[in-house]
Design an enzyme around this catalytic site. Structure first.
Site, PDB file in Angstrom:
ATOM      1  N   THR A   1     -22.894  36.941  -2.869  1.00 42.80           N
ATOM      2  CA  THR A   1     -22.633  38.134  -3.679  1.00 42.80           C
ATOM      3  C   THR A   1     -23.128  37.949  -5.102  1.00 42.80           C
ATOM      4  O   THR A   1     -23.707  38.878  -5.696  1.00 42.80           O
ATOM      5  CB  THR A   1     -21.127  38.458  -3.665  1.00 42.80           C
ATOM      6  OG1 THR A   1     -20.724  38.738  -2.315  1.00 42.80           O
ATOM      7  CG2 THR A   1     -20.812  39.657  -4.546  1.00 42.80           C
TER       8      THR A   1
ATOM      9  N   GLY B   1     -25.390  40.370   3.825  1.00 42.60           N
ATOM     10  CA  GLY B   1     -24.678  40.087   5.056  1.00 42.60           C
ATOM     11  C   GLY B   1     -23.316  39.455   4.815  1.00 42.60           C
ATOM     12  O   GLY B   1     -22.891  39.211   3.680  1.00 42.60           O
ATOM     13  N   ALA B   2     -22.614  39.202   5.908  1.00 39.46           N
ATOM     14  CA  ALA B   2     -21.319  38.524   5.880  1.00 39.46           C
ATOM     15  C   ALA B   2     -21.484  37.174   6.551  1.00 39.46           C
ATOM     16  O   ALA B   2     -21.912  37.093   7.705  1.00 39.46           O
ATOM     17  CB  ALA B   2     -20.271  39.359   6.620  1.00 39.46           C
ATOM     18  N   GLY B   3     -21.162  36.099   5.825  1.00 39.36           N
ATOM     19  CA  GLY B   3     -21.346  34.769   6.394  1.00 39.36           C
ATOM     20  C   GLY B   3     -22.827  34.451   6.550  1.00 39.36           C
ATOM     21  O   GLY B   3     -23.646  34.781   5.695  1.00 39.36           O
TER      22      GLY B   3
ATOM     23  N   PRO C   1     -26.062  29.167 -11.687  1.00 35.03           N
ATOM     24  CA  PRO C   1     -25.078  28.165 -12.089  1.00 35.03           C
ATOM     25  C   PRO C   1     -23.686  28.462 -11.543  1.00 35.03           C
ATOM     26  O   PRO C   1     -23.300  29.618 -11.366  1.00 35.03           O
ATOM     27  CB  PRO C   1     -25.095  28.249 -13.617  1.00 35.03           C
ATOM     28  CG  PRO C   1     -25.556  29.627 -13.922  1.00 35.03           C
ATOM     29  CD  PRO C   1     -26.527  29.979 -12.828  1.00 35.03           C
TER      30      PRO C   1
ATOM     31  N   LYS D   1     -23.480  46.754   1.859  1.00 35.08           N
ATOM     32  CA  LYS D   1     -22.672  45.748   2.552  1.00 35.08           C
ATOM     33  C   LYS D   1     -22.332  46.306   3.929  1.00 35.08           C
ATOM     34  O   LYS D   1     -21.475  47.190   4.060  1.00 35.08           O
ATOM     35  CB  LYS D   1     -21.385  45.455   1.760  1.00 35.08           C
ATOM     36  CG  LYS D   1     -20.540  44.335   2.347  1.00 35.08           C
ATOM     37  CD  LYS D   1     -21.142  42.970   2.071  1.00 35.08           C
ATOM     38  CE  LYS D   1     -20.220  41.850   2.561  1.00 35.08           C
ATOM     39  NZ  LYS D   1     -20.757  40.509   2.254  1.00 35.08           N
TER      40      LYS D   1
ATOM     41  N   SER E   1     -24.761  28.247  -6.181  1.00 28.23           N
ATOM     42  CA  SER E   1     -23.791  27.743  -7.158  1.00 28.23           C
ATOM     43  C   SER E   1     -24.122  26.293  -7.482  1.00 28.23           C
ATOM     44  O   SER E   1     -23.691  25.372  -6.788  1.00 28.23           O
ATOM     45  CB  SER E   1     -22.368  27.857  -6.590  1.00 28.23           C
ATOM     46  OG  SER E   1     -21.416  27.400  -7.515  1.00 28.23           O
TER      47      SER E   1
END
Length: 229
Positions: free
Chosen positions: A16, A109-111, A199, A35, A170
């Site tokens: 996201t 997407g999801a996952g 980051p 989404k 991340s």
């Protein structure tokens, strides 16, 4: 590209926030974020699409196709809720409709790529195929990411889908040895360029700061000015 599908090598790895960064870097364009299946939230709670719009700015249109309350794979969440699952053709139709009025449509997407939308085994990859859209893979920084990234890229190639590149979702402020090495190794594993490094904690930035910095995290194919790897 008018439609870009954003997937990941797993869940909770920054999809996201990466989607929001791409949307923020396209501030001079009309952007929609779609989404297909939001899980783990009740009606009225802000979802991932709303979070992209919050971070990226007023030029973003947020659209959700289906919402299921339990934090599970979409097919399982739909079945347990007694609700109709979302189908790949519905995702493709919604994205194409948004593309008619927007310069860029981001389908988040999801996952991971092959998480099931329904009990027949349909996935985000099927929606990407119907759209003939490139796929951006979001991966974690640390140990274990090379294998999951390689598997995702292999699944894309097996389906004739284009992997636009990889973004680290991340990156810790003090990365360990594995994370530092993976900056060079991820594009090899994916067979596609590393197009960004976001980051850790980027989603906690004030929206104005997030928008100012987003282009620094992304390479030119995603609207930024970071050198691709």
């Amino acid at each position: 590209m008018s439609v870009l599908v954003v997937t990941g090598t797993g869940t909770e790895i920054g999809k996201t926030i990466v989607t929001a960064a791409v949307a923020a870097a396209a501030a001079d364009r009309r952007v929609a974020v779609l989404k297909p299946a939001q899980t783990g939230l009740e009606p009225g709670e802000p979802g991932d699409a709303a979070e992209v719009a919050r971070l990226a700015g007023a030029h973003v249109t947020a659209v959700e196709l289906a919402r299921f309350p339990e934090p599970l794979a979409p097919a399982t969440a739909a079945r347990r809720a007694g609700m109709r699952p979302v189908r790949p053709h519905e995702v493709a139709e919604a994205a194409e409709k948004l593309a008619a009025d927007h310069d860029l449509v981001l389908v988040e997407g999801a996952g991971g790529l092959l998480v099931r939308f329904d009990d027949e085994g349909a996935t985000l990859a099927d929606a990407a195929r119907l759209l003939a859209a490139p796929v951006l893979v979001v991966a974690p920084a640390g140990l274990g990411t090379l294998n999951s990234t390689a598997l995702t890229a292999e699944a894309l190639r097996a389906r004739g889908l284009d992997c636009l590149g990889v973004v680290i979702g991340s990156m810790p402020s003090a990365p360990d040895l594995a994370a530092r090495c993976n900056v060079a190794d991820l594009p090899v594993a994916a067979g596609a360029p590393l197009l960004g490094v976001v980051p850790e904690g980027a989603g906690s930035l004030a929206p104005a700061d997030f928008r100012t910095r987003a282009a620094d995290w992304l390479a030119e194919p995603l609207g930024g000015h970071r050198a691709p790897a």
